[in-house]
Design an enzyme around this catalytic site. Structure first.
Site, short mmCIF file in Angstrom:
data_model
loop_
_atom_site.label_atom_id
_atom_site.label_comp_id
_atom_site.label_asym_id
_atom_site.label_seq_id
_atom_site.Cartn_x
_atom_site.Cartn_y
_atom_site.Cartn_z
N THR A 35 0.83 -1.22 0.00
CA THR A 35 0.00 0.00 0.00
C THR A 35 0.85 1.26 0.00
O THR A 35 0.43 2.29 -0.53
CB THR A 35 -0.92 -0.02 1.25
OG1 THR A 35 -1.77 -1.15 1.13
CG2 THR A 35 -1.77 1.22 1.36
N TYR A 48 -8.19 0.58 -3.59
CA TYR A 48 -6.98 1.04 -4.28
C TYR A 48 -6.21 -0.17 -4.79
O TYR A 48 -6.53 -1.31 -4.46
CB TYR A 48 -6.08 1.86 -3.34
CG TYR A 48 -5.58 1.06 -2.16
CD1 TYR A 48 -6.36 0.94 -1.01
CD2 TYR A 48 -4.35 0.39 -2.21
CE1 TYR A 48 -5.92 0.17 0.06
CE2 TYR A 48 -3.92 -0.37 -1.13
CZ TYR A 48 -4.70 -0.47 0.00
OH TYR A 48 -4.27 -1.23 1.04
N SER A 81 1.47 -7.48 -0.57
CA SER A 81 2.20 -8.50 0.19
C SER A 81 1.35 -9.74 0.46
O SER A 81 1.86 -10.75 0.95
CB SER A 81 2.78 -7.94 1.48
OG SER A 81 1.80 -7.79 2.47
N GLN A 82 0.05 -9.70 0.09
CA GLN A 82 -0.73 -10.94 0.11
C GLN A 82 -0.21 -11.92 -0.94
O GLN A 82 -0.48 -13.12 -0.89
CB GLN A 82 -2.23 -10.67 -0.11
CG GLN A 82 -2.61 -10.05 -1.45
CD GLN A 82 -2.52 -8.52 -1.43
OE1 GLN A 82 -1.76 -7.95 -0.66
NE2 GLN A 82 -3.30 -7.87 -2.28
N THR A 114 1.70 -4.29 4.27
CA THR A 114 1.58 -4.55 5.71
C THR A 114 1.00 -5.93 6.03
O THR A 114 1.16 -6.41 7.15
CB THR A 114 0.70 -3.47 6.37
OG1 THR A 114 -0.60 -3.50 5.77
CG2 THR A 114 1.31 -2.09 6.24
N ASP A 115 0.34 -6.56 5.04
CA ASP A 115 -0.38 -7.80 5.35
C ASP A 115 0.54 -8.93 5.82
O ASP A 115 0.17 -9.70 6.71
CB ASP A 115 -1.16 -8.28 4.13
CG ASP A 115 -2.37 -7.40 3.83
OD1 ASP A 115 -2.69 -6.53 4.67
OD2 ASP A 115 -3.00 -7.59 2.78
N LYS A 187 0.42 -7.50 12.95
CA LYS A 187 -0.61 -6.54 12.52
C LYS A 187 -1.86 -6.78 13.36
O LYS A 187 -2.41 -7.87 13.37
CB LYS A 187 -0.89 -6.73 11.03
CG LYS A 187 -1.81 -5.67 10.44
CD LYS A 187 -1.91 -5.80 8.92
CE LYS A 187 -2.78 -4.69 8.36
NZ LYS A 187 -2.87 -4.73 6.89
N GLU A 308 -2.67 -27.62 28.58
CA GLU A 308 -3.77 -28.60 28.67
C GLU A 308 -3.48 -29.82 27.81
O GLU A 308 -3.97 -30.91 28.05
CB GLU A 308 -5.07 -27.93 28.20
CG GLU A 308 -6.00 -27.56 29.33
CD GLU A 308 -7.29 -26.97 28.81
OE1 GLU A 308 -8.21 -27.73 28.49
OE2 GLU A 308 -7.36 -25.73 28.71
C1 SIN Z 1 -0.29 -5.36 1.21
O1 SIN Z 1 0.04 -5.98 2.21
O2 SIN Z 1 0.43 -5.29 0.21
C2 SIN Z 1 -1.61 -4.67 1.14
C3 SIN Z 1 -1.96 -3.98 2.39
C4 SIN Z 1 -0.96 -2.97 2.86
O3 SIN Z 1 0.12 -2.81 2.39
O4 SIN Z 1 -1.34 -2.27 3.83
#
Ligand code: SIN
Length: 351
Positions: A35, A48, A81-82, A114-115, A187, A308
């Site tokens: 992103t 986006y 990043s997915q 961020t993913d 995250k 457990e």
């Molecule tokens: C990604 O992980 O590429 C999409 C979401 C992000 O960067 O916040």
């Protein structure tokens, strides 16, 4: 020597020392997408496309980083990043090790979605062979958004990477002012700019204005103290994750056992607890030589050995403070070296 010559020599020495003292650190920015490089049709919409802006565009959007360091950029990939995958990880890790070994830079900043940032940072924490700073940075809002967070995050990532105390702290993530250690960062929010935390250990520090303040250091093994390496690696062992829930289906676990994967991470309920029919399949996995990590779907807290569930009786390894995605990374790297259960348990205790 005549006085005039002495003055000249003195002047040259003073100028040389001034230019040495003001030599800026060399920072390489490795761009992978996300992103932070995302673009939307309007400045306010939720939708986006990630991974559009190039590394040169990212650098020219934040000219202030050139006051901090001699900046160079390199495009490693340009993906959300997915879509992060083994080949990009190997390319990234090998390039970082090459750049540091050839002394081409003093620190590295990686722009990343961020993913899956928590997984990439932890993977690099295990395989980077240098104590020089490596800082991952991303954004929750695309570069075209009102109040985009990427430019300030990038600036603060370079501040962190050029701060002397960053050396030897392992791979770090810089998001929303926080300096977060790779072993714990996760995250915690899918949309807010305050999305990242180290829920178990707390952040390593914060960047306020243009100064990084470090308050903690990681004690678990990483980088120069890690036994793992990507040298000669072209692929990773297959490790997959299944999640626990009420009335859980055993089908996903059964499919993984039948597919003869190398390892399974079970993100169980609570303290890593497991639904009975899933337990039967995980026991079958162990009988078939598949390593099982007993983790939790809860993002905070520890899964200790023999809670457990008796890991000793079942032949499982408890994940400790690692969440399921990080457990997957650690098991994957462990399996590049060993299939011995005691060794895997040692590794989970030390990293
Ligand atoms: C990604 O992980 O590429 C999409 C979401 C992000 O960067 O916040």
């Amino acid at each position: 020597m005549k006085t005039i010559n002495k003055i000249f020599v003195l002047l040259v020495l003073v100028l040389a020392s001034v230019s040495y003292a003001s030599a800026k650190p060399k920072v390489m920015i490795l761009a992978t997408g996300g992103t932070i490089a995302g673009s939307a049709a309007t400045a306010t919409q939720a939708g986006y496309t990630a991974g559009v802006a190039t590394v040169d565009q990212l650098i020219s959007a934040v000219p202030q980083i050139k006051d901090l360091a001699d900046i160079k950029g390199m495009q490693i990939s340009n993906i959300g990043s997915q879509e992060m995958n083994d080949q990009v990880w190997l390319k990234l890790a090998k390039e970082i090790n090459r750049l540091f070994a050839s002394n081409e830079c003093d620190a590295i900043v990686i722009t990343h979605g961020t993913d899956t940032m928590e997984e990439t940072s932890f993977f690099l924490n295990l395989v980077v062979k240098s104590d020089k700073p490596v800082v991952l940075v991303g954004a929750m809002r695309p570069s075209t958004a009102l109040s985009a967070d990427g430019p300030m995050n990038l600036y603060k990532a370079v501040v962190t990477a050029t701060t002397p105390e960053a050396k030897g702290k392992g791979v770090m993530v810089l998001m929303n002012d926080y300096i977060l250690g790779a072993a714990d960062v996760t995250k915690m929010n899918s949309t807010n700019v305050d999305a990242f935390a180290c829920p178990n250990y707390g952040p390593l520090g914060q960047v306020i204005g243009d100064k990084a303040y470090f308050t903690r250091a990681p004690l678990t093994r990483h980088t120069t103290n890690s036994e793992f390496s990507v040298d000669g690696l072209t692929k990773f062992p297959t490790v997959d994750i299944v999640i626990g829930y009420a009335n859980a289906s055993a089908l996903p676990t059964k499919a993984l056992v039948d597919a003869k994967v190398d390892g399974i991470v079970h993100a169980g309920v609570g303290n890593g607890n497991i639904y009975p029919t899933v337990m039967t399949e995980l026991d079958r996995a162990v009988k078939n030589g598949i390593q099982v990590i007993r983790a939790s779907r809860i993002p905070v807290g520890m899964v200790p050995m023999n809670g457990e569930v008796s890991d000793t009786d079942h032949g499982f390894t408890a994940s400790g403070f690692h969440n399921a995605p990080k457990s997957r990374v650690l098991l994957m790297m462990a399996l590049t070296k060993t299939k011995d259960l005691n060794e895997i348990r040692r590794i989970f205790a030390e990293y």
